[in-house]
Design a protein around this motif. Structure first.
Motif, PDB file in Angstrom:
ATOM      1  N   TRP A 198     -25.715 -22.966  31.432  1.00  0.00           N
ATOM      2  CA  TRP A 198     -25.359 -23.707  32.648  1.00  0.00           C
ATOM      3  C   TRP A 198     -24.439 -22.876  33.535  1.00  0.00           C
ATOM      4  O   TRP A 198     -24.646 -22.784  34.755  1.00  0.00           O
ATOM      5  CB  TRP A 198     -24.658 -25.015  32.251  1.00  0.00           C
ATOM      6  CG  TRP A 198     -23.898 -25.636  33.382  1.00  0.00           C
ATOM      7  CD1 TRP A 198     -24.400 -26.411  34.381  1.00  0.00           C
ATOM      8  CD2 TRP A 198     -22.491 -25.503  33.643  1.00  0.00           C
ATOM      9  NE1 TRP A 198     -23.391 -26.777  35.244  1.00  0.00           N
ATOM     10  CE2 TRP A 198     -22.213 -26.229  34.820  1.00  0.00           C
ATOM     11  CE3 TRP A 198     -21.445 -24.848  32.989  1.00  0.00           C
ATOM     12  CZ2 TRP A 198     -20.936 -26.318  35.351  1.00  0.00           C
ATOM     13  CZ3 TRP A 198     -20.171 -24.935  33.530  1.00  0.00           C
ATOM     14  CH2 TRP A 198     -19.931 -25.657  34.693  1.00  0.00           C
ATOM     15  N   HIS A 199     -23.428 -22.249  32.947  1.00  0.00           N
ATOM     16  CA  HIS A 199     -22.477 -21.445  33.704  1.00  0.00           C
ATOM     17  C   HIS A 199     -23.185 -20.267  34.378  1.00  0.00           C
ATOM     18  O   HIS A 199     -22.918 -19.932  35.543  1.00  0.00           O
ATOM     19  CB  HIS A 199     -21.386 -20.940  32.754  1.00  0.00           C
ATOM     20  CG  HIS A 199     -20.041 -20.828  33.388  1.00  0.00           C
ATOM     21  ND1 HIS A 199     -18.916 -20.421  32.697  1.00  0.00           N
ATOM     22  CD2 HIS A 199     -19.605 -21.047  34.657  1.00  0.00           C
ATOM     23  CE1 HIS A 199     -17.881 -20.396  33.507  1.00  0.00           C
ATOM     24  NE2 HIS A 199     -18.271 -20.774  34.701  1.00  0.00           N
ATOM     25  N   PHE A 200     -24.095 -19.642  33.657  1.00  0.00           N
ATOM     26  CA  PHE A 200     -24.904 -18.531  34.146  1.00  0.00           C
ATOM     27  C   PHE A 200     -25.741 -18.998  35.350  1.00  0.00           C
ATOM     28  O   PHE A 200     -25.808 -18.311  36.386  1.00  0.00           O
ATOM     29  CB  PHE A 200     -25.758 -18.052  32.966  1.00  0.00           C
ATOM     30  CG  PHE A 200     -26.766 -16.970  33.213  1.00  0.00           C
ATOM     31  CD1 PHE A 200     -26.986 -16.381  34.444  1.00  0.00           C
ATOM     32  CD2 PHE A 200     -27.535 -16.516  32.135  1.00  0.00           C
ATOM     33  CE1 PHE A 200     -27.930 -15.376  34.618  1.00  0.00           C
ATOM     34  CE2 PHE A 200     -28.478 -15.521  32.300  1.00  0.00           C
ATOM     35  CZ  PHE A 200     -28.688 -14.958  33.546  1.00  0.00           C
ATOM     36  N   ALA A 201     -26.375 -20.162  35.246  1.00  0.00           N
ATOM     37  CA  ALA A 201     -27.206 -20.670  36.339  1.00  0.00           C
ATOM     38  C   ALA A 201     -26.371 -20.955  37.584  1.00  0.00           C
ATOM     39  O   ALA A 201     -26.786 -20.643  38.714  1.00  0.00           O
ATOM     40  CB  ALA A 201     -27.943 -21.935  35.893  1.00  0.00           C
ATOM     41  N   ILE A 202     -25.182 -21.529  37.399  1.00  0.00           N
ATOM     42  CA  ILE A 202     -24.286 -21.785  38.539  1.00  0.00           C
ATOM     43  C   ILE A 202     -23.819 -20.468  39.146  1.00  0.00           C
ATOM     44  O   ILE A 202     -23.669 -20.347  40.375  1.00  0.00           O
ATOM     45  CB  ILE A 202     -23.083 -22.642  38.100  1.00  0.00           C
ATOM     46  CG1 ILE A 202     -23.542 -24.035  37.643  1.00  0.00           C
ATOM     47  CG2 ILE A 202     -22.065 -22.755  39.234  1.00  0.00           C
ATOM     48  CD1 ILE A 202     -24.112 -24.903  38.738  1.00  0.00           C
ATOM     49  N   ALA A 203     -23.586 -19.456  38.296  1.00  0.00           N
ATOM     50  CA  ALA A 203     -23.193 -18.137  38.808  1.00  0.00           C
ATOM     51  C   ALA A 203     -24.299 -17.563  39.688  1.00  0.00           C
ATOM     52  O   ALA A 203     -24.019 -16.965  40.735  1.00  0.00           O
ATOM     53  CB  ALA A 203     -22.895 -17.196  37.642  1.00  0.00           C
ATOM     54  N   ALA A 204     -25.543 -17.746  39.284  1.00  0.00           N
ATOM     55  CA  ALA A 204     -26.664 -17.249  40.094  1.00  0.00           C
ATOM     56  C   ALA A 204     -26.680 -17.922  41.464  1.00  0.00           C
ATOM     57  O   ALA A 204     -26.872 -17.256  42.498  1.00  0.00           O
ATOM     58  CB  ALA A 204     -27.978 -17.486  39.355  1.00  0.00           C
ATOM     59  N   MET A 205     -26.475 -19.216  41.488  1.00  0.00           N
ATOM     60  CA  MET A 205     -26.433 -19.938  42.760  1.00  0.00           C
ATOM     61  C   MET A 205     -25.255 -19.481  43.617  1.00  0.00           C
ATOM     62  O   MET A 205     -25.385 -19.278  44.828  1.00  0.00           O
ATOM     63  CB  MET A 205     -26.310 -21.441  42.499  1.00  0.00           C
ATOM     64  CG  MET A 205     -27.515 -22.064  41.828  1.00  0.00           C
ATOM     65  SD  MET A 205     -27.221 -23.781  41.306  1.00  0.00           S
ATOM     66  CE  MET A 205     -26.912 -24.573  42.884  1.00  0.00           C
ATOM     67  N   SER A 206     -24.104 -19.310  42.977  1.00  0.00           N
ATOM     68  CA  SER A 206     -22.881 -18.990  43.713  1.00  0.00           C
ATOM     69  C   SER A 206     -22.863 -17.564  44.245  1.00  0.00           C
ATOM     70  O   SER A 206     -22.311 -17.296  45.323  1.00  0.00           O
ATOM     71  CB  SER A 206     -21.665 -19.217  42.800  1.00  0.00           C
ATOM     72  OG  SER A 206     -21.636 -20.531  42.321  1.00  0.00           O
ATOM     73  N   LEU A 207     -23.445 -16.651  43.477  1.00  0.00           N
ATOM     74  CA  LEU A 207     -23.446 -15.239  43.865  1.00  0.00           C
ATOM     75  C   LEU A 207     -24.722 -14.827  44.590  1.00  0.00           C
ATOM     76  O   LEU A 207     -24.915 -13.646  44.885  1.00  0.00           O
ATOM     77  CB  LEU A 207     -23.227 -14.359  42.626  1.00  0.00           C
ATOM     78  CG  LEU A 207     -21.834 -14.493  41.999  1.00  0.00           C
ATOM     79  CD1 LEU A 207     -21.792 -13.833  40.625  1.00  0.00           C
ATOM     80  CD2 LEU A 207     -20.764 -13.883  42.907  1.00  0.00           C
ATOM     81  N   ALA A 208     -25.564 -15.786  44.892  1.00  0.00           N
ATOM     82  CA  ALA A 208     -26.830 -15.499  45.583  1.00  0.00           C
ATOM     83  C   ALA A 208     -26.651 -14.700  46.877  1.00  0.00           C
ATOM     84  O   ALA A 208     -27.448 -13.796  47.150  1.00  0.00           O
ATOM     85  CB  ALA A 208     -27.572 -16.800  45.870  1.00  0.00           C
TER      86      ALA A 208
END
Length: 202
Positions: A49-59
């Motif tokens: 979950w944290h990894f997926a949010i990181a992808a969204m945030s660092l897009a």
């Protein structure tokens, strides 16, 4: 004129629900990193979950070739195989090599619970991530490697200290970030050096 009501395939739905209940087991796979500010180990579902949010945030910082939606999917799928194969410490390279066949078998079993075409789609995403050759997989790998480092940098080096990890190990294992995401590596490198000065890394 009313539109036709789609015919529900309860057989396929049952397969999907079986898959969803099986992957609940990922919540019980513990990692070396502890949840910041606690003595509780992070589990692999939380990491995904944290990894997926990181992808969204660092897009906004990803190259234009990267499809963030596919990266998010990889994030959510990449560790599901740990249900069967378990988690292996990122710096234990011998153990990681030894577990490869178990992970492949786990992917076949777990994604095989799904009906087609979902089985094929999930398996292909997982394989693409594992091969690490596409722009999406490389960006995903950068984030997957970065999250434990960031957790340690904000948790006084917890898993580094507990597992006797050196700065050299961290740099050798994660240096590929410099080629894919140089701005992030500059940030990490500066803080990794500071972590060594604080005694969090050998």
């Amino acid at each position: 004129m009313s539109s036709a009501v789609p015919v529900l395939d309860f057989g396929s739905m049952t397969q999907v629900i079986h898959f969803l209940m099986e992957i609940d087991k990922l919540k019980s796979i513990q990692r070396r990193t502890k949840v910041i500010g606690t003595q509780r180990q992070e589990n692999s579902a939380e990491h995904s979950w944290h990894f997926a949010i990181a992808a969204m945030s660092l897009a906004p910082y990803a190259s234009k070739e990267v499809d963030i939606q596919r990266v998010i999917q990889m994030a959510l799928l990449h560790d599901i195989v740990e249900i069967d194969a378990g988690d292996v410490f990122v710096y234990d390279l011998a153990a990681r090599a030894a577990i490869h066949d178990q992970e492949v078998a786990a992917a076949k079993r777990l994604f095989g619970l799904l009906p087609e075409p979902q089985c094929e789609h999930f398996t292909a995403l997982w394989q693409e991530y594992e091969e690490g050759e596409s722009a999406d997989a490389q960006f995903a790998t950068v984030l997957d490697r970065s999250m434990p480092m960031l957790m340690n940098l904000h948790n006084e080096g917890q898993s580094w200290i507990e597992n006797n990890v050196s700065l050299e190990q961290v740099l050798a294992r994660n240096g590929m970030i410099a080629n894919i995401y140089p701005e992030l590596w500059q940030y990490l490198f500066r803080h990794l050096q500071d972590a060594q000065r604080k005694g969090w890394l050998k």
